[in-house]
Design a protein around this motif. Structure first.
Motif, short mmCIF file in Angstrom:
data_model
loop_
_atom_site.label_atom_id
_atom_site.label_comp_id
_atom_site.label_asym_id
_atom_site.label_seq_id
_atom_site.Cartn_x
_atom_site.Cartn_y
_atom_site.Cartn_z
N PRO A 140 8.35 -15.89 87.30
CA PRO A 140 7.04 -15.22 87.50
C PRO A 140 7.41 -13.65 87.89
O PRO A 140 8.37 -13.27 88.53
CB PRO A 140 6.46 -15.82 88.90
N PHE A 195 0.36 -15.85 81.45
CA PHE A 195 0.32 -14.71 82.01
C PHE A 195 -0.97 -14.18 82.67
O PHE A 195 -1.98 -14.73 82.50
CB PHE A 195 0.45 -13.46 80.94
N ASP A 196 -1.01 -13.25 83.82
CA ASP A 196 -2.02 -12.94 84.54
C ASP A 196 -3.16 -12.34 83.67
O ASP A 196 -2.96 -11.16 83.05
CB ASP A 196 -1.75 -12.22 85.66
N ASP A 199 -2.93 -8.89 84.51
CA ASP A 199 -1.90 -8.21 84.19
C ASP A 199 -0.95 -8.87 83.31
O ASP A 199 -0.22 -9.68 83.63
CB ASP A 199 -0.98 -7.94 85.65
N ARG A 200 -1.57 -8.57 82.09
CA ARG A 200 -0.91 -9.19 80.79
C ARG A 200 0.43 -8.92 80.67
O ARG A 200 0.76 -9.75 79.36
CB ARG A 200 -2.02 -9.08 79.70
N HIS A 202 2.87 -9.04 82.50
CA HIS A 202 3.68 -9.91 83.34
C HIS A 202 3.60 -11.30 83.66
O HIS A 202 2.24 -11.95 83.56
CB HIS A 202 3.89 -9.17 84.75
N GLN A 204 2.82 -15.00 84.98
CA GLN A 204 1.94 -15.33 86.19
C GLN A 204 2.61 -16.79 86.59
O GLN A 204 2.93 -16.84 87.59
CB GLN A 204 0.56 -15.60 86.03
N TRP A 300 5.46 -20.11 90.57
CA TRP A 300 4.43 -18.98 90.60
C TRP A 300 4.95 -18.04 91.40
O TRP A 300 5.93 -18.23 92.31
CB TRP A 300 3.10 -19.84 91.36
N THR A 304 0.52 -15.26 94.37
CA THR A 304 -1.01 -15.91 93.22
C THR A 304 -0.89 -17.20 93.35
O THR A 304 -1.75 -17.88 92.88
CB THR A 304 -0.67 -15.46 91.89
#
Length: 318
Positions: A140, A195-196, A199-200, A202, A204, A300, A304
């Motif tokens: 992550p 991905f988050d 925050d695409r 990095h 997740q 994770w 998060t």
């Protein structure tokens, strides 16, 4: 080819051997399956071999009976009968060839369905899968570029016209490493990297299928224990969920905390050890031992991880 009498003796002897083996096996075992998997495998191979030998032996016998019958009624010189009589060996080999072609499909399917036992099925599937295609290095917080650069595995990155953030996934045989650790999980079967949405660029979360094949409950328990020992040796800290109020404890049967050994922390990374059943439940089964399972892990970032505030982890090693 042999005479009709000889072929009849061969087929009869093989059929009798099958019957006697079945009767003898029932007498020796009392009608119960053999507990020793090696003996069970040997018995299955023997009876299956006798069955195949009998099936193959019947072909020349039936051909001989057919030709003898046609000769008895005066059809020896009829075109088809005469041709078959002149090419008996070729006819038998053609039919045997069809049998062999069918067996080339049927035997692997039987092995895969555990007819010869789970170990034989796993060996076949491992042979068909082949070896590791490389090492996936991911955690992550990493970017796609970092994963691709550090991994020897060809990562299945899909181009997204709208930019980064498309999940990365594939089902291949590979080894998995988490950066900064000494653990390599060999023979993994799939990966899914998400991905988050905020925050695409990095990663997740990561899901890794760590089982090389389906396993029994006892086998998956042993695999979990082995992974726990390796995580502890690599500096990971075991954690558990804490049930902090009375209502929470009542929902969990009065327990004050969840089980240890399934959630681990190292640095800012959480690792969950999970399992999934791959077959359907059967009525009346023993839930404690039934089923075929796979192990997988999920990673994770600590910040998060859902309900991280409810978890406590062992103190760092001195």
């Amino acid at each position: 080819m042999f005479s009709l009498r000889t072929h009849a003796i061969i087929s009869g002897a093989l059929f009798a051997a099958m019957i006697l083996f079945a009767i003898g096996g029932n007498i020796v075992t009392g009608g119960r399956p053999l507990k020793d998997p090696t003996l069970m495998l040997g018995a299955k191979i023997l009876i299956f071999g006798l069955f195949l030998a009998f099936g193959f032996s019947v072909i020349p016998l039936l051909l001989k009976i057919f030709l003898a019958g046609q000769g008895a009624i005066g059809n020896s010189e009829v075109g088809l009968v005469k041709t078959l009589a002149a090419h008996q060996t070729a006819v038998v080999w053609v039919i045997w060839g069809i049998f062999i072609a069918g067996l080339a499909l049927a035997i692997p399917a039987a092995i895969n369905d555990d007819f010869f036992g789970p170990e034989a099925a796993r060996s076949l599937r491992a042979l068909l899968r082949g070896g590791s295609k490389g090492v996936l290095v991911a955690a992550p917080g990493m970017t796609t570029e970092e994963i691709v650069r550090q991994s020897s595995l060809k990562v299945n990155v899909l181009e997204n016209p709208s930019g980064p953030g498309t999940p990365i996934a594939d089902g291949v045989v590979f080894d998995f490493q988490i950066p900064g650790g000494a653990i390599t999980l060999k023979g993994c079967r799939y990966y899914f990297i998400s991905f988050d949405s905020n925050d695409r660029a990095h990663v997740q979360g990561i899901s890794i299928g760590t089982s090389p094949d389906k396993m029994s409950v006892a086998e998956i328990d042993a695999l979990d224990e082995d992974l726990r020992a390796r995580l502890e040796a690599d500096g990971w800290r075991a954690g558990h969920e804490v049930y902090k109020d009375e209502q929470d404890r009542q929902l969990h049967g009065g327990a004050t905390q969840g089980p240890d050994g399934y959630t681990w922390l190292k640095g800012d990374t959480i690792l969950d050890i999970e399992r999934k059943r791959m077959d359907d439940p059967v009525p009346g089964e023993d839930a404690a031992t039934a089923g075929q399972w796979i192990q997988f892990i999920e990673l994770w970032a600590r910040q998060t991880y859902p309900y991280i505030e409810r978890y406590e982890f062992a103190p760092p090693s001195p």
